[in-house]
Design a protein around this motif. Structure first.
Motif, PDB file in Angstrom:
ATOM      1  N   VAL A  22      36.601  45.072  51.793  1.00 54.93           N
ATOM      2  CA  VAL A  22      37.714  45.261  50.854  1.00 54.93           C
ATOM      3  C   VAL A  22      37.795  44.075  49.897  1.00 54.93           C
ATOM      4  N   LEU A  23      38.146  44.367  48.654  1.00 53.90           N
ATOM      5  CA  LEU A  23      38.409  43.299  47.704  1.00 53.90           C
ATOM      6  C   LEU A  23      39.674  42.590  48.166  1.00 53.90           C
ATOM      7  N   GLY A  24      39.606  41.279  48.315  1.00 59.30           N
ATOM      8  CA  GLY A  24      40.687  40.542  48.942  1.00 59.30           C
ATOM      9  C   GLY A  24      40.357  40.199  50.382  1.00 59.30           C
ATOM     10  N   GLY A  25      39.145  40.574  50.836  1.00 56.43           N
ATOM     11  CA  GLY A  25      38.710  40.324  52.197  1.00 56.43           C
ATOM     12  C   GLY A  25      37.871  39.058  52.323  1.00 56.43           C
ATOM     13  N   VAL A  26      36.884  39.114  53.221  1.00 55.30           N
ATOM     14  CA  VAL A  26      36.098  37.927  53.587  1.00 55.30           C
ATOM     15  C   VAL A  26      35.357  37.330  52.393  1.00 55.30           C
ATOM     16  N   SER A  27      34.625  38.162  51.660  1.00 55.70           N
ATOM     17  CA  SER A  27      33.863  37.648  50.515  1.00 55.70           C
ATOM     18  C   SER A  27      34.783  37.167  49.404  1.00 55.70           C
TER      19      SER A  27
END
Length: 365
Positions: free
Chosen positions: A105-110
């Motif tokens: 998800v955008l806002g996740g780990v990356s």
């Protein structure tokens, strides 16, 4: 507050349907009906982390990596996985993992990596397809606003940075109620013609049940005419890795020093430098080598990830720099991310970061 409330919120942020097929995210050990005492957040769930939870009075551990990936047939304590599960059960500690679904998800780990590097204009590096569906429903003209509002309320019609998106076409429908029917409009045995609107909305597949329940509850017909279409549109905010831009370009050596400092690294394994500034940066927490082609196509000057093998470094082919910063190192700030996510929703909950260093890799210099 019960454990299931925490789980429900975490799975709103990162639905389990977003995890990869090999993964085992979700509640691994414990009773979701138990009340939460304290929550311990960690990257990994090891015996030492469970000991830390016991010492701190926590009965829920939320980790990034699952302690169990595949089925366990025996619980004899012969390895650390079995010992962790046994100890958690003995001390009534629930274990919850939020792994590749949080990666995706955008806002996740990356995104947390990208945030550490102050990247702007962030976007998913490889958006996932097959996660969206389209609902088409036919509604009598007088009830269109109510049905459409119910669909929006249930989560349909969200596309990127927009919500309440729908396409509406005017027309008419025909039907004849048969014996046993209880029609809202028309009479049994007589064909009826009704001015209707065809409403079309896109929605995330995991919300289908909720959306259908809302649609049926708000629709006046006894038998609702609708159909669902699976679509292959990539999901803008779901997928692997993140691509973004530096606020100002940096010379390669300057950027590598910046990367080392911002990510608290001891060492960076990387391909040869190319003698050009770094401006566009691709990142992926954990083992992200499968995204190299996407990084190249996105115009990245450098691809930062982990777990690269020797021969895989040759695949850079002078098109960009591959920088392997280590698996733990790429994901170490996920703990802070999880802390922020949980505290944002449950401001009064006792949420603690583990003090245990779980990185199994050490460097001798």
């Amino acid at each position: 507050m019960k454990i299931k409330e925490v789980i429900q919120y975490l799975e709103e942020v990162a639905p389990l349907t977003y995890q990869e097929s090999y993964d085992n995210s979700g509640l691994i050990v414990g009773d979701a009906q138990e009340e939460v005492q304290k929550i311990l957040v960690s990257l990994d769930c090891t015996e030492a982390v469970v000991d830390d939870a016991i010492a701190k009075g926590c009965n829920l551990i939320v980790s990034h990596h699952p302690i169990v990936f595949s089925g366990l047939k025996k619980f004899t304590g012969k390895n650390y996985v079995e010992r962790v599960v046994i100890k958690a059960i003995k001390h009534n500690i629930a274990l919850y993992a939020i792994h590749t679904n949080l990666d995706n998800v955008l806002g996740g780990v990356s995104s947390k990596m990208a945030e550490r590097l102050d990247l702007v204009d962030q976007a998913i590096l490889r958006p996932k397809a097959g996660l969206l569906k389209k609902l088409v429903v036919y509604v009598p003209r007088a009830n269109v606003e109510d049905v459409r509002a119910a669909l929006f309320e249930a989560g349909a019609g969200a596309i990127g940075d927009y919500d309440e998106c729908s396409y509406n076409t005017a027309g008419y429908g025909t039907f004849r109620p048969l014996e046993g029917a209880d029609p809202a409009i028309g009479k049994v045995g007589e064909q009826e013609r009704v001015e209707e609107t065809k409403i079309e909305v896109i929605y995330p597949a995991q919300l289908e049940r909720k959306i259908l329940v809302s649609m049926l509850a708000s629709h006046p017909y006894e038998e609702v005419a609708y159909h669902i279409v699976a679509i292959e549109n990539p999901h803008t905010y779901v997928g692997s890795g993140v691509i973004g831009n530096l606020i100002q370009p940096m010379e390669e050596g300057e950027f590598l020093r910046y990367l080392k400092n911002r990510m608290n690294l001891q060492v960076i394994r990387h391909t040869e430098t190319l003698g050009k500034p770094i401006s566009r940066v691709a990142v992926c927490g954990g083992a992200g080598g499968f995204l190299l082609g996407d990084a190249k196509r996105s115009g990245a000057d450098i691809f930062i990830t982990a777990d690269y093998k020797y021969h895989e470094f040759f695949d850079a082919e002078g098109q960009l720099i591959i920088a392997d910063i280590g698996h733990f190192e790429s994901e170490q700030f996920t703990q802070e991310l999880l802390l922020d996510i949980i505290q944002k929703k449950f401001a009064h909950a006792a949420v603690l970061l583990t003090e245990v260093e779980t990185n199994p890799i050490h460097y001798f210099s």
